[in-house]
Design a protein around this motif. Structure first.
Motif, PDB file in Angstrom:
ATOM      1  N   GLY A 283     -23.993  12.535 120.698  1.00  0.00           N
ATOM      2  CA  GLY A 283     -25.032  11.607 120.282  1.00  0.00           C
ATOM      3  C   GLY A 283     -25.281  10.515 121.286  1.00  0.00           C
ATOM      4  N   HIS A 284     -24.890  10.678 122.560  1.00  0.00           N
ATOM      5  CA  HIS A 284     -25.099   9.669 123.589  1.00  0.00           C
ATOM      6  C   HIS A 284     -26.249  10.087 124.489  1.00  0.00           C
ATOM      7  N   GLY A 285     -26.737   9.172 125.256  1.00  0.00           N
ATOM      8  CA  GLY A 285     -27.819   9.465 126.187  1.00  0.00           C
ATOM      9  C   GLY A 285     -29.162   9.095 125.597  1.00  0.00           C
ATOM     10  N   THR A 286     -30.149   8.975 126.409  1.00  0.00           N
ATOM     11  CA  THR A 286     -31.454   8.492 125.966  1.00  0.00           C
ATOM     12  C   THR A 286     -32.087   9.418 124.945  1.00  0.00           C
ATOM     13  N   ALA A 287     -32.125  10.686 125.249  1.00  0.00           N
ATOM     14  CA  ALA A 287     -32.766  11.633 124.337  1.00  0.00           C
ATOM     15  C   ALA A 287     -31.871  11.981 123.173  1.00  0.00           C
ATOM     16  N   ALA A 288     -30.585  12.063 123.417  1.00  0.00           N
ATOM     17  CA  ALA A 288     -29.668  12.535 122.364  1.00  0.00           C
ATOM     18  C   ALA A 288     -29.459  11.518 121.281  1.00  0.00           C
ATOM     19  N   ASP A 289     -29.781  10.243 121.520  1.00  0.00           N
ATOM     20  CA  ASP A 289     -29.563   9.218 120.513  1.00  0.00           C
ATOM     21  C   ASP A 289     -30.423   9.421 119.281  1.00  0.00           C
ATOM     22  N   ARG A 290     -31.471  10.237 119.357  1.00  0.00           N
ATOM     23  CA  ARG A 290     -32.399  10.368 118.254  1.00  0.00           C
ATOM     24  C   ARG A 290     -31.889  11.252 117.124  1.00  0.00           C
ATOM     25  N   LEU A 291     -30.944  12.084 117.404  1.00  0.00           N
ATOM     26  CA  LEU A 291     -30.442  12.957 116.346  1.00  0.00           C
ATOM     27  C   LEU A 291     -29.038  13.421 116.654  1.00  0.00           C
ATOM     28  N   ASN A 292     -28.165  13.174 115.713  1.00  0.00           N
ATOM     29  CA  ASN A 292     -26.812  13.711 115.810  1.00  0.00           C
ATOM     30  C   ASN A 292     -26.249  13.694 114.408  1.00  0.00           C
ATOM     31  N   LEU A 299     -31.695  20.126 119.127  1.00  0.00           N
ATOM     32  CA  LEU A 299     -32.190  21.071 120.124  1.00  0.00           C
ATOM     33  C   LEU A 299     -33.228  20.406 121.028  1.00  0.00           C
ATOM     34  N   ARG A 300     -34.125  19.584 120.450  1.00  0.00           N
ATOM     35  CA  ARG A 300     -35.109  18.858 121.257  1.00  0.00           C
ATOM     36  C   ARG A 300     -34.409  17.912 122.230  1.00  0.00           C
ATOM     37  N   ALA A 301     -33.353  17.209 121.750  1.00  0.00           N
ATOM     38  CA  ALA A 301     -32.637  16.287 122.627  1.00  0.00           C
ATOM     39  C   ALA A 301     -32.007  17.028 123.792  1.00  0.00           C
ATOM     40  N   LEU A 302     -31.459  18.226 123.518  1.00  0.00           N
ATOM     41  CA  LEU A 302     -30.829  18.998 124.588  1.00  0.00           C
ATOM     42  C   LEU A 302     -31.866  19.440 125.628  1.00  0.00           C
ATOM     43  N   VAL A 303     -33.037  19.902 125.153  1.00  0.00           N
ATOM     44  CA  VAL A 303     -34.084  20.347 126.086  1.00  0.00           C
ATOM     45  C   VAL A 303     -34.591  19.172 126.914  1.00  0.00           C
ATOM     46  N   GLU A 304     -34.853  18.040 126.227  1.00  0.00           N
ATOM     47  CA  GLU A 304     -35.363  16.878 126.952  1.00  0.00           C
ATOM     48  C   GLU A 304     -34.356  16.375 127.973  1.00  0.00           C
ATOM     49  N   ALA A 305     -33.083  16.290 127.559  1.00  0.00           N
ATOM     50  CA  ALA A 305     -32.068  15.788 128.479  1.00  0.00           C
ATOM     51  C   ALA A 305     -31.900  16.684 129.695  1.00  0.00           C
ATOM     52  N   VAL A 307     -34.400  18.965 131.099  1.00  0.00           N
ATOM     53  CA  VAL A 307     -35.563  19.235 131.967  1.00  0.00           C
ATOM     54  C   VAL A 307     -36.387  18.001 132.291  1.00  0.00           C
ATOM     55  N   GLU A 308     -36.336  16.945 131.471  1.00  0.00           N
ATOM     56  CA  GLU A 308     -37.179  15.788 131.727  1.00  0.00           C
ATOM     57  C   GLU A 308     -36.896  15.089 133.058  1.00  0.00           C
ATOM     58  N   PRO A 309     -35.645  15.103 133.587  1.00  0.00           N
ATOM     59  CA  PRO A 309     -35.439  14.458 134.893  1.00  0.00           C
ATOM     60  C   PRO A 309     -36.288  15.065 136.009  1.00  0.00           C
ATOM     61  N   HIS A 310     -36.816  16.283 135.866  1.00  0.00           N
ATOM     62  CA  HIS A 310     -37.606  16.935 136.915  1.00  0.00           C
ATOM     63  C   HIS A 310     -39.107  16.737 136.733  1.00  0.00           C
ATOM     64  N   VAL A 311     -39.524  16.124 135.626  1.00  0.00           N
ATOM     65  CA  VAL A 311     -40.944  16.011 135.311  1.00  0.00           C
ATOM     66  C   VAL A 311     -41.587  14.944 136.197  1.00  0.00           C
ATOM     67  N   SER A 312     -42.778  15.268 136.707  1.00  0.00           N
ATOM     68  CA  SER A 312     -43.579  14.323 137.488  1.00  0.00           C
ATOM     69  C   SER A 312     -45.041  14.585 137.177  1.00  0.00           C
TER      70      SER A 312
END
Length: 434
Positions: A283-292, A299-305, A307-312
């Motif tokens: 339940g830590h991290g920016t995306a993972a804080d939303r659900l635990n 699952l959304r938190a895992l995907v965001e955590a 792939v989002e660092p590569h988004v531009s």
């Protein structure tokens, strides 16, 4: 244990002693009062009979004198009545003192009986002489004083018996008063025993409650110790798995590396993916804080955590799907797969220059379906250029192992616009995928 048992017996003995003492006190006091009451009733009856005997003797003597003087036979009726009264009174007196007659009482009773018989014998003799006309003999009998002596003996015996009865009553009253005098001290002692029993009982209850509390704490401590042992075993198992995973990453990355820098970058990126997956499970991290919740992760938190660092601006991301929880044990293999796919997309796929990545997931029954679809931008693409494909190696091995750990299937398809990956696995671990 022995001290507690002794203490319990002490409490029981104090309470039993107090109750038994109260019962004995009531019985003894009641017995003394009943004895005094019986003695009073008995004395009243004895004194009444003695008075009737004396009055009957005097009445008979008066009738005898009247008959002697007047020769009127009417005096014989009260004489006979007085004689019957004396006999009846003697019978009642015998019954009254016969139950507990002492030697002293018996002697006085016999003295009264003898004196009364002598008196009536003298009266009967005198009356008989008068009836036969022997007035001189009757006068001589009266003057000899046998009747007077008998009457004096009767009166003296009656007085002595009355004194004896009064003395017995006084003695019984003294015993009753002594019993009453013992009531207050005994009541105080009984009250002390009762208070002591109450205090000891309270102490016993407190000790019992303390023992129960200690037993409950011991049970809780045992449960906590078992839980801690279980957690330690689980932690040990996870640490071992983590070390095995890191070791596998190092070994497989070494096979692909062409130089030390690339080797270091691959290892760093993949271990970072492990860290990201671990943060999602906790339940830590920016995306993972939303659900635990419910011991799982989002699952959304895992995907965001992942792939989002590569988004531009040129490397676009589209996510489609509800916030679905997955089990902790599924996070690490799925996170490594997503990291590997994102790395390939940056190196070889839609994010090498510019493109769009779409990740969508749905739940159908007990299965979770996740689709990874890459789409190159064709504007800057050269004629005939196709998306590059990652070489077989750690990525393929990783996906095979992840599919086995997830209990599902992973399929990759390489098309003209990029790679498409379909992942299907059960929502609950341990349930085989269809």
């Amino acid at each position: 244990m022995f001290i507690r048992r002794w203490f319990n017996w002490l409490v029981l003995g104090a309470m039993a002693g107090a109750i038994l003492g109260a019962v004995l006190l009531l019985l003894s006091t009641g017995a003394a009062e009943r004895a005094e009451r019986n003695q009073v009733e008995r004395l009243g009856d004895v004194l009444l009979m003695l008075d009737r005997i004396e009055r009957a003797a005097l009445s008979a003597e008066s009738a005898q004198r009247g008959y002697y003087i007047t020769l009127d036979t009417r005096y014989l009726k009260p004489y006979r009545t007085s004689r019957r009264d004396a006999e009846t009174a003697m019978e009642r007196l015998a019954r009254s003192i016969d139950d507990r007659m002492t030697d002293e009482q018996r002697a006085e009773f016999v003295a009264i009986e003898d004196a009364l018989n002598d008196k009536f014998a003298e009266l009967d003799q005198t009356i008989g002489q008068v009836e036969r006309g022997q007035l001189r003999d009757a006068r001589r009998q009266i003057l000899e004083g046998e009747g007077y002596d008998a009457m004096q003996r009767l009166t003296a015996a009656i007085d002595r018996l009355a004194q004896i009865e009064n003395r017995l009553l006084d003695e019984q009253s003294a015993r009753a008063q002594a019993a009453e005098a013992r009531i207050l001290p005994l009541l105080g002692l009984l009250l002390l025993l009762l208070v002591s029993a109450i205090v000891l009982g309270a102490v016993l209850v407190a000790r019992t409650a303390q023992a129960e509390t200690e037993a409950a704490q011991a049970r809780e401590l045992e449960v906590a110790r078992d839980r801690a042992n279980l957690l330690a075993q689980e932690l040990n198992h996870r640490v071992k798995n983590l070390f095995a995973m890191v070791l596998a990453i190092i070994q497989m990355s070494a096979r692909e590396a062409t130089d030390v820098t690339a080797y270091k970058d691959r290892i760093s990126a993949r271990i970072h993916a492990l860290l990201t997956a671990h943060e999602v499970t906790q339940g830590h991290g920016t995306a993972a804080d939303r659900l635990n919740r419910q011991g799982g992760a989002s699952l959304r938190a895992l995907v965001e955590a992942t792939v989002e660092p590569h988004v531009s601006q040129d490397k676009r991301l589209v996510l489609e799907g509800d916030d679905v929880p997955i089990d902790r044990v599924q996070v690490t293999p799925l996170g490594l797969v997503l990291h590997e796919l994102a790395t390939n997309a940056v190196k070889y796929g839609c994010w090498r220059d510019a493109g769009e990545l779409t990740v969508r997931w749905t739940r159908k029954g007990n299965l979770l379906h996740l689709d990874w679809q890459e789409d190159w931008d064709t504007a800057g693409q050269k004629d005939g250029e196709q998306p590059a494909q990652s070489q077989g190696g750690f990525g393929s091995t990783l996906m095979i192992g992840a599919a086995r750990q997830l209990g599902g299937e992973i399929e990759r398809t390489f098309g003209p616009r990029g790679v498409t990956v379909s992942i299907a696995f059960p929502a609950q671990p341990g349930t085989a995928a269809a």
